[in-house]
Design an enzyme around this catalytic site. Structure first.
Site, mmCIF file in Angstrom:
data_model
loop_
_atom_site.group_PDB
_atom_site.id
_atom_site.type_symbol
_atom_site.label_atom_id
_atom_site.label_comp_id
_atom_site.label_asym_id
_atom_site.label_seq_id
_atom_site.Cartn_x
_atom_site.Cartn_y
_atom_site.Cartn_z
ATOM 1 N N ASN A 148 -0.352 -9.767 8.721
ATOM 2 C CA ASN A 148 -0.986 -8.758 8.048
ATOM 3 C C ASN A 148 -2.560 -8.755 8.693
ATOM 4 O O ASN A 148 -3.118 -7.956 8.971
ATOM 5 C CB ASN A 148 -1.176 -8.509 6.716
ATOM 6 C CG ASN A 148 -1.431 -9.807 5.993
ATOM 7 O OD1 ASN A 148 -0.760 -10.604 6.033
ATOM 8 N ND2 ASN A 148 -2.485 -9.924 5.039
ATOM 9 N N SER A 196 7.063 -2.219 1.604
ATOM 10 C CA SER A 196 6.198 -1.513 0.823
ATOM 11 C C SER A 196 5.895 -0.202 1.288
ATOM 12 O O SER A 196 6.062 -0.004 2.597
ATOM 13 C CB SER A 196 4.901 -2.080 0.756
ATOM 14 O OG SER A 196 4.019 -1.648 -0.189
ATOM 15 N N HIS A 198 3.121 2.041 0.892
ATOM 16 C CA HIS A 198 1.908 2.532 1.414
ATOM 17 C C HIS A 198 1.279 2.114 2.715
ATOM 18 O O HIS A 198 0.209 2.223 3.227
ATOM 19 C CB HIS A 198 0.849 2.358 0.231
ATOM 20 C CG HIS A 198 0.339 0.934 -0.111
ATOM 21 N ND1 HIS A 198 -0.847 0.241 0.897
ATOM 22 C CD2 HIS A 198 0.927 -0.310 -0.530
ATOM 23 C CE1 HIS A 198 -1.034 -0.899 0.173
ATOM 24 N NE2 HIS A 198 0.027 -1.162 -0.365
ATOM 25 N N CYS A 322 -7.390 -7.789 0.581
ATOM 26 C CA CYS A 322 -7.171 -8.660 -0.744
ATOM 27 C C CYS A 322 -8.298 -9.777 -0.499
ATOM 28 O O CYS A 322 -8.578 -10.291 -1.754
ATOM 29 C CB CYS A 322 -5.784 -9.297 -0.725
ATOM 30 S SG CYS A 322 -4.691 -8.242 -0.069
HETATM 31 C C1 LIG Z 1 0.250 -5.268 1.735
HETATM 32 C C2 LIG Z 1 1.154 -6.493 2.121
HETATM 33 C C3 LIG Z 1 1.703 -6.981 0.968
HETATM 34 C C4 LIG Z 1 1.526 -6.469 -0.556
HETATM 35 O O1 LIG Z 1 2.424 -5.029 -0.753
HETATM 36 P P1 LIG Z 1 1.452 -4.270 -1.589
HETATM 37 O O2 LIG Z 1 2.493 -3.070 -1.806
HETATM 38 O O3 LIG Z 1 0.188 -3.640 -1.594
HETATM 39 O O4 LIG Z 1 2.051 -5.184 -2.998
HETATM 40 C C5 LIG Z 1 2.315 -8.023 0.915
HETATM 41 N N1 LIG Z 1 2.608 -8.358 2.001
HETATM 42 C C6 LIG Z 1 2.104 -8.319 3.244
HETATM 43 C C7 LIG Z 1 2.305 -8.713 4.587
HETATM 44 C C8 LIG Z 1 1.306 -7.095 3.162
HETATM 45 O O5 LIG Z 1 0.473 -6.559 4.278
#
Ligand SMILES: *Cc1c(COP(=O)(O)O)cnc(C)c1O
Length: 401
Positions: A148, A196, A198, A322
Site C-alpha cells: 500500500n 476491501s 473502499h 494509518c
Molecule cells: C487499506 C488496507 C487494509 C485495510 O482495509 P480496511 O478496509 O481499511 O480495513 C489492509 N491491507 C491493505 C494492504 C490496505 O491497503
C-alpha cells in the site's frame, strides 16, 4: 486533485445508485423469511457471486466482513487458533499492512513465533529466504500481494506453490491489488485472500475474505449464524451491494484502467526524476501496481511537502493513512534499507480510474517548486551541497557552510 487513492477512494455514481434502494425501501434483514428479507438475501448473494467471479472463486468461498482489516484478522487469528496444536510458527514479510502486523504481534504475545522476511532494496521478498524460513512447525504464510505504500508486488503464485508443497496454508492481503491486478485464486495457489471495498470506489466498512473450500478456521466474531457461522452479525446489505458493483466494474475494466493508470504513473515518475534533482523512486521499477508511485526527495521533510501541495490543491500522502498521524518513520520504507532522513522525505502518489484529467506537467511544476522552497530552508540540503563541494544557492546566509 485527489492523489491518495491508496488511502481510500470516492464512491462511484453507479455504485451509489445501486446501493440506494437498500438504504431506503429494501431494508429487510437477509436472515428473515418474508419477501422484503428475501429481497435483501437475493441482493447479498448476487454481490457474493460478483466478488467470487472477480477472483475465480466459487460463491460459497466468499465471506463478507467489515473490511480489509477484519479479513486479515480473521485469516491470521482464525488459522492460528485452528491449527495451534499442529504448530505455532507463521511466516510473513517486513512490509505488511498494520492489520496483518498487529494481528501477528498479538499472536506473538500468545507464544506463536513469527518470521519476518526481509524485502531488500526493491521491496520484494526472496523465495530462497522463504524456503529457508519454513520449519515443521510452520502453519501459515501470510504475505501481501501489493504493498500500500510503495506498490511493489510479491511473487504470490510461487509463494503459494511452496506453501502447498510443505502443507502450509497461504493467506494474502490483496486489498491494494483487487480490481487493479488480475487475481486468480486457483492459479495463484491462494487459500485465503483479503479484499476491501473502499479501495476500489466502493463504500467504506465492507470487505470480504476468500476461504478456499475445505479450509477451516476459528471465527473471531461469534453470534448469530450469518455468513455460514464464520462471521456473525446482520449483514451490511447496502455496503455489500455497493462492494459487489464496485468489484464488477473494476474487474471488467481492469486491463483498460491498468493501462491508463500505469501510463500516467510512469509519466509522473519520469518527469519528477528528470526535473527534481536528488529524487528517487522507491521500490522495484517493474513489479508494481499500476496506480502507485512513491518517490523520495533528499533533504525534504515529507509532512511539510504534503502541506505545501495541499495548499496548491493536491492531496497526496507520505505513506499509509494509518501511520501518517504518528510521527514514526514508515516501517515499509525503513525495510527497504533507507536512511531515516530519506524515509521522512518520501511522497506517495496513488491514482484511481477517475484520475484521468490529471495534468502531469502542472503537478510536476507545483511539486518541483515546493521541493525547491523547502530545500532552500533546509540546513540538511545546504550542508549536503557544501559537503559535495558545491556552493549552496544562499551561501552568504547559509548556517551550515
Ligand atoms: C487499506 C488496507 C487494509 C485495510 O482495509 P480496511 O478496509 O481499511 O480495513 C489492509 N491491507 C491493505 C494492504 C490496505 O491497503
Amino acid at each position: 486533485m485527489y492523489l491518495d487513492n491508496s488511502a481510500t477512494t470516492k464512491i462511484s455514481d453507479e455504485v451509489l445508485e445501486e446501493m440506494l434502494p437498500y438504504l431506503t425501501d429494501e431494508f429487510g434483514n437477509p436472515s428473515t423469511l418474508y419477501s422484503i428479507g428475501r429481497e435483501s438475501k437475493k441482493a447479498l448473494e448476487e454481490a457474493r457471486q460478483r466478488i467470487a467471479d472477480s477472483i475465480n472463486a466459487k460463491k460459497d468461498e466468499i465471506i463478507f466482513t467489515s473490511g480489509g482489516s477484519e479479513s486479515d484478522n480473521l485469516a491470521i487469528k482464525g488459522i492460528a487458533f485452528k491449527l495451534r496444536k499442529k504448530g505455532k510458527h507463521i511466516i510473513t514479510s517486513e512490509i505488511e499492512h498494520p492489520a496483518v502486523k498487529e494481528s501477528l504481534y498479538f499472536l506473538e504475545s500468545l507464544d506463536f513465533k513469527v518470521t519476518y522476511l526481509p524485502v531488500y532494496e526493491n521491496g520484494i521478498i526472496k523465495i530462497e529466504d522463504l524456503k529457508e524460513a519454513i520449519t515443521p512447525e510452520t502453519i501459515l504464510i501470510t504475505i501481501m500481494h501489493g504493498n500500500n505504500e510503495i506498490g511493489t508486488l510479491q511473487p504470490i503464485e510461487e509463494i503459494g506453490k511452496i506453501a502447498h508443497e510443505n502443507g502450509i496454508i497461504f493467506h494474502t492481503d490483496a486489498v491494494q491489488t483487487f480490481g487493479k491486478v488480475k487475481i486468480d485464486v486457483e492459479k495463484q495457489n491462494i487459500d485465503l485472500l483479503s479484499v476491501s471495498s473502499h479501495k476500489i470506489n466502493g463504500p467504506k466498512g465492507v470487505g470480504a475474505i476468500y476461504i478456499k473450500k475445505g479450509i477451516r478456521l476459528i471465527p473471531i466474531i461469534h453470534g448469530g449464524g450469518q455468513e455460514r457461522g464464520i462471521r456473525a452479525g446482520t449483514e451490511n446489505v447496502a455496503g455489500i451491494v455497493g462492494f459487489g458493483k464496485a468489484a464488477e466494474i473494476a474487474t471488467s475494466k481492469l486491463d483498460e484502467h491498468a493501462e491508463k493508470l500505469s501510463k500516467i504513473r510512469d509519466e509522473i515518475v519520469e518527469k519528477v526524476l528528470n526535473t527534481i534533482p536528488e529524487s528517487y523512486l522507491n521500490g522495484d521499477v517493474n513489479e508494481r501496481l499500476p496506480n502507485i508511485a512513491n518517490i523520495r526527495f533528499k533533504a525534504i521533510e515529507g509532512e511539510s511537502l504534503i502541506l505545501l501541495l495541499d495548499a496548491k490543491g493536491y492531496q497526496a500522502s507520505t505513506g499509509s493513512a494509518c501511520s501518517s498521524n504518528k510521527l514514526e518513520a514508515s516501517p515499509v520504507l525503513t525495510a527497504l534499507g533507507l536512511d531515516p532522513v530519506d524515509v521522512h522525505g518520501s511522497l506517495r502518489i496513488s491514482l484511481a480510474p477517475e484520475s484521468d484529467e490529471f495534468d502531469v506537467d502542472e503537478f510536476v511544476d507545483v511539486l518541483s517548486e515546493a521541493v525547491q522552497r523547502l530545500r532552500e530552508m533546509s540546513p540538511l540540503w545546504n550542508q549536503e551541497l557544501d559537503y559535495d563541494g558545491v556552493m549552496c544557492k544562499k551561501h552568504d546566509d547559509c548556517r551550515m557552510c
